[in-house]
Enzyme design. Structure first.
Site, PDB file in Angstrom:
ATOM      1  N   LYS A  13      50.302  34.829  51.000  1.00 54.80           N
ATOM      2  CA  LYS A  13      50.592  34.280  52.329  1.00 54.80           C
ATOM      3  C   LYS A  13      50.949  32.795  52.216  1.00 54.80           C
ATOM      4  O   LYS A  13      51.914  32.330  52.789  1.00 54.80           O
ATOM      5  CB  LYS A  13      49.372  34.499  53.234  1.00 54.80           C
ATOM      6  CG  LYS A  13      49.595  34.035  54.655  1.00 54.80           C
ATOM      7  CD  LYS A  13      48.424  34.379  55.555  1.00 54.80           C
ATOM      8  CE  LYS A  13      48.656  33.727  56.915  1.00 54.80           C
ATOM      9  NZ  LYS A  13      47.568  33.929  57.858  1.00 54.80           N
ATOM     10  N   GLU A  40      45.164  31.632  41.573  1.00 53.91           N
ATOM     11  CA  GLU A  40      45.214  32.839  40.742  1.00 53.91           C
ATOM     12  C   GLU A  40      46.622  33.423  40.728  1.00 53.91           C
ATOM     13  O   GLU A  40      47.172  33.771  39.673  1.00 53.91           O
ATOM     14  CB  GLU A  40      44.244  33.899  41.289  1.00 53.91           C
ATOM     15  CG  GLU A  40      42.775  33.535  41.187  1.00 53.91           C
ATOM     16  CD  GLU A  40      42.244  32.819  42.417  1.00 53.91           C
ATOM     17  OE1 GLU A  40      43.031  32.122  43.106  1.00 53.91           O
ATOM     18  OE2 GLU A  40      41.035  32.938  42.681  1.00 53.91           O
ATOM     19  N   GLY A  47      45.295  37.119  56.265  1.00 54.03           N
ATOM     20  CA  GLY A  47      45.461  37.675  54.911  1.00 54.03           C
ATOM     21  C   GLY A  47      44.865  39.069  54.782  1.00 54.03           C
ATOM     22  O   GLY A  47      45.496  39.997  54.270  1.00 54.03           O
ATOM     23  N   ARG A  48      43.649  39.251  55.278  1.00 54.38           N
ATOM     24  CA  ARG A  48      42.974  40.547  55.097  1.00 54.38           C
ATOM     25  C   ARG A  48      43.484  41.618  56.061  1.00 54.38           C
ATOM     26  O   ARG A  48      42.985  42.741  56.065  1.00 54.38           O
ATOM     27  CB  ARG A  48      41.459  40.382  55.186  1.00 54.38           C
ATOM     28  CG  ARG A  48      40.949  39.688  56.429  1.00 54.38           C
ATOM     29  CD  ARG A  48      39.493  39.247  56.252  1.00 54.38           C
ATOM     30  NE  ARG A  48      39.045  38.382  57.338  1.00 54.38           N
ATOM     31  CZ  ARG A  48      39.231  37.080  57.368  1.00 54.38           C
ATOM     32  NH1 ARG A  48      39.877  36.480  56.396  1.00 54.38           N
ATOM     33  NH2 ARG A  48      38.753  36.362  58.370  1.00 54.38           N
ATOM     34  N   GLU A  89      34.439  38.800  54.783  1.00 56.06           N
ATOM     35  CA  GLU A  89      35.181  37.556  54.992  1.00 56.06           C
ATOM     36  C   GLU A  89      35.347  37.301  56.498  1.00 56.06           C
ATOM     37  O   GLU A  89      35.456  36.164  56.929  1.00 56.06           O
ATOM     38  CB  GLU A  89      36.559  37.622  54.300  1.00 56.06           C
ATOM     39  CG  GLU A  89      37.215  36.266  54.131  1.00 56.06           C
ATOM     40  CD  GLU A  89      38.410  36.283  53.171  1.00 56.06           C
ATOM     41  OE1 GLU A  89      38.256  35.841  52.022  1.00 56.06           O
ATOM     42  OE2 GLU A  89      39.489  36.736  53.574  1.00 56.06           O
ATOM     43  N   HIS A 139      24.742  59.288  41.198  1.00 58.09           N
ATOM     44  CA  HIS A 139      24.108  59.174  39.880  1.00 58.09           C
ATOM     45  C   HIS A 139      23.915  57.721  39.494  1.00 58.09           C
ATOM     46  O   HIS A 139      23.689  57.415  38.324  1.00 58.09           O
ATOM     47  CB  HIS A 139      24.950  59.921  38.843  1.00 58.09           C
ATOM     48  CG  HIS A 139      25.099  61.371  39.173  1.00 58.09           C
ATOM     49  ND1 HIS A 139      24.194  62.318  38.754  1.00 58.09           N
ATOM     50  CD2 HIS A 139      26.003  62.025  39.939  1.00 58.09           C
ATOM     51  CE1 HIS A 139      24.563  63.513  39.229  1.00 58.09           C
ATOM     52  NE2 HIS A 139      25.655  63.353  39.952  1.00 58.09           N
ATOM     53  N   LYS A 175      37.035  26.610  46.006  1.00 58.39           N
ATOM     54  CA  LYS A 175      38.398  26.306  45.532  1.00 58.39           C
ATOM     55  C   LYS A 175      38.517  24.816  45.235  1.00 58.39           C
ATOM     56  O   LYS A 175      39.088  24.405  44.216  1.00 58.39           O
ATOM     57  CB  LYS A 175      39.420  26.669  46.611  1.00 58.39           C
ATOM     58  CG  LYS A 175      39.619  28.143  46.867  1.00 58.39           C
ATOM     59  CD  LYS A 175      40.723  28.343  47.912  1.00 58.39           C
ATOM     60  CE  LYS A 175      40.818  29.779  48.373  1.00 58.39           C
ATOM     61  NZ  LYS A 175      41.744  29.979  49.484  1.00 58.39           N
TER      62      LYS A 175
HETATM   63  O1  F6P Z   1      40.173  33.651  49.292  1.00 57.96           O
HETATM   64  C1  F6P Z   1      40.575  33.478  50.584  1.00 57.96           C
HETATM   65  C2  F6P Z   1      41.961  33.904  50.886  1.00 57.96           C
HETATM   66  O2  F6P Z   1      42.511  32.921  51.675  1.00 57.96           O
HETATM   67  C3  F6P Z   1      42.011  35.260  51.579  1.00 57.96           C
HETATM   68  O3  F6P Z   1      41.694  35.204  52.922  1.00 57.96           O
HETATM   69  C4  F6P Z   1      43.386  35.685  51.285  1.00 57.96           C
HETATM   70  O4  F6P Z   1      43.576  37.039  51.533  1.00 57.96           O
HETATM   71  C5  F6P Z   1      43.483  35.313  49.815  1.00 57.96           C
HETATM   72  O5  F6P Z   1      42.780  34.089  49.734  1.00 57.96           O
HETATM   73  C6  F6P Z   1      44.863  35.193  49.251  1.00 57.96           C
HETATM   74  O6  F6P Z   1      45.602  34.212  49.893  1.00 57.96           O
HETATM   75  P1  F6P Z   1      47.170  34.132  49.742  1.00 57.96           P
HETATM   76  O7  F6P Z   1      47.747  35.388  50.289  1.00 57.96           O
HETATM   77  O8  F6P Z   1      47.582  32.936  50.546  1.00 57.96           O
HETATM   78  O9  F6P Z   1      47.490  33.968  48.286  1.00 57.96           O
END
Ligand code: F6P
Length: 548
Positions: A206, A212, A266-267, A352, A383, A511
């Site tokens: 987003k 990452e 995002g979620r 979240e 199990h 972060k």
């Molecule tokens: O870790 C928090 C967050 O902002 C989530 O809410 C989101 O889904 C994820 O990081 C990834 O964010 P982006 O889509 O901006 O890379």
């Protein structure tokens, strides 16, 4: 919300708890032969059975009073009307627009967003069809056989969960893969089995700034460039983001960039172009079915009386368990191996969203909010951690999910799977009292001393709450329904607790601290004296292990 009325409704529920505490749920079944019919709801072929929870019509009455006191219907309208319900980020939460098949406009700041939503969906579908049909191919003219989505959180969990859930709807010669972790092992393990010439990467973010994702995208880019040359990169990348300027900087061809909007959290973004990897995997028509499943639930949520409204009931029963009975955890157990990633997906959606300690006005919450969500598919979880669920000192209500029929598996397996699912919920309900345990042990010929010794270990208290979702088969439409049911459940709970479920400030501190630590970790000579003793000590210990 009327906080005095909410407090009164909670007080009434506390009093009611004392009244109902001595009733075992199994006895409620004996007293009411129609209990299953009275405490289950259908949405087309999906059945939500909540009869195995400790509740009566009176309980539901109190819970519905609570919902009304919290002005649930008003807040639901505010959500669907595009009000800025996410106040701390000054935006609406309108993921429902992405699956709006009503033909009605959806307004953000007075402008209808539907034309842009439909145009983007069309663009995604055309790209997906072209990749699936081989008209969009790699730099050397090879047909793509592997799609790698690079993203994390909402830009990974939804599509990854759904691609696995709907794998029978996929194309055998086109495999979706998902890379999320900054741990280089993740991308290395995925790339190890792939050929750069036939691999398409989708960078999904987003914000297009997430550490990452940007790190993994750079590694993927280098992998393609090393194998096929720098000029091939453009043919092997697509991107999805709300920040189109940042995507351009990364160098993705403009006709392979897909957008969405900041009013999609995002979620909640798997319904948007973030679902590109899924759309390529299962095809645009199946993706549309998934969207239609979400729309079915939006309609149900808006139009069904609260007393028969599935997400409302799910949420209120969750509040009953969380706030009145003090259960801190919720297990989600799909008896559906292909929903293996559903609990992980739900963790982000629920934790979240509702893992908050302040209300919308910034005041501390007077009561517990979101609990811990966990789960694994049945029968594997039986199990592993079901021992605790049956006999432990913690009680975790369980949501079971199970299909009436397998999508493409063996019927005998499915009979066993289904029976296991029912057996577990029956065991949670019924338990096994000491008297019954003793009779069984005596019948097995054990001496009375042996019976005395063993019996306490074999007793099951029972009376442990569970709900079951039964659906015909795990189709795209069913999955859309299931996801949207949980989305709205989380929203309803946020209304009861008067918290903002659409922000996530709790992920920011880590972060920020990580960015500060990176140079201190990278440089063995860095001055770590400003850090706390443990953090500095661990950096020094690592340096020692590395001989640095
Ligand atoms: O870790 C928090 C967050 O902002 C989530 O809410 C989101 O889904 C994820 O990081 C990834 O964010 P982006 O889509 O901006 O890379």
């Amino acid at each position: 919300m009327d906080r005095t009325a909410v407090a009164a409704a909670f007080a009434a529920l506390e009093t009611h708890r004392v009244e109902i505490a001595s009733h075992r749920v199994i006895d409620l079944f004996a007293a009411d032969p129609s209990r299953f019919a009275n405490f289950s709801v259908k949405l087309d072929d999906l059945v939500y059975d909540y009869s195995k929870n400790r509740l009566t019509k009176a309980t539901l009455g109190h819970l519905l009073d609570l919902a009304r006191a919290a002005r649930l219907e008003e807040r639901r309208s505010a959500l669907f009307d595009g009000e800025k319900v996410n106040a701390t980020e000054n935006r609406p939460a309108l993921h429902m627009a992405l699956r709006n098949f009503s033909g009605r406009p959806i307004l953000v700041d007075g402008a209808d967003v539907m034309p842009a939503v439909l145009a983007e969906r069309k663009k995604v579908a055309a790209f997906a069809d072209a990749v699936r049909g081989g008209t969009i191919c790699g730099a050397r003219g090879d047909i793509f056989t592997d799609i790698v989505n690079i993203g994390i959180g909402g830009s990974d969990l939804g599509p990854a969960m759904a691609a696995r859930a709907l794998s029978p709807f996929g194309k055998p010669d086109l495999k979706p893969h998902f890379v999320s972790n900054v741990d280089g092992a993740d991308i290395a393990d995925v790339l190890a089995g792939l050929d750069p010439a036939t691999t398409l990467f989708i960078v999904s973010s987003k914000t297009f700034t997430t550490q990452e994702t940007m790190t993994n995208a750079a590694s993927a880019r280098a992998w393609v460039a090393a194998a096929l040359g720098e000029e091939a990169v453009g043919d092997h990348f697509a991107a999805v983001s709300t920040r189109l300027n940042k995507v351009a900087e990364f160098g993705v061809k403009s006709d392979r960039v897909f957008g969405f909007w900041d009013w999609v959290g995002g979620r909640y973004s798997m319904w948007s172009a973030i679902g590109l990897s899924l759309t390529i995997a299962i095809g645009p028509q199946n993706f549309e079915e998934f969207l239609r499943g979400g729309y079915d639930v939006d309609e149900h949520f808006q139009r069904t009386p609260l007393s028969h409204n599935i997400p409302v009931l799910m949420a209120l029963i969750g509040v009953w368990h969380r706030n009145i009975w003090g259960y801190a955890a919720q297990a989600v157990i799909p008896y559906d191996q292909r929903l293996a990633r559903f609990p992980a997906y739900l963790q982000q959606l629920d934790m979240e969203s509702n893992g908050k300690s302040v209300m919308r006005d910034g005041a501390p919450t007077p009561r517990a909010t979101g609990g811990i969500v966990f789960g694994e598919p049945g029968t594997n979880s039986q199990h592993a951690f079901f021992q605790l669920l049956h006999q432990g000192t913690e009680i975790a209500p369980v949501d079971f999910l199970v299909a009436a029929q397998p999508t493409d598996a063996d019927d005998h397996h499915h009979t066993l799977l289904f029976a296991n699912c029912l057996a577990q919920s029956e065991a949670f309900l019924r338990g096994r009292p000491e008297k019954e345990v003793r009779e069984i042990l005596q019948a097995q010929g054990l001496s009375s001393a042996q019976v005395d010794e063993l019996a306490p270990h074999k007793v099951f208290s029972g009376d442990r709450p569970s709900s079951t979702f039964l659906y015909r088969a795990l189709t795209p439409r069913t999955l859309g329904r299931i996801v949207a049911l949980y989305e709205h459940k989380v929203f309803v709970q946020s209304v009861i607790w008067d918290i903002n479920p659409f922000d996530q400030w709790g992920v920011e501190l880590g972060k920020e601290l990580c960015n500060r630590l990176v140079p201190l970790v990278a440089d063995p000579k860095a001055d770590v004296s400003g850090l706390d003793g443990s953090t500095a000590g661990l950096i020094a210990a690592r340096n020692a292990l590395l001989g640095a």
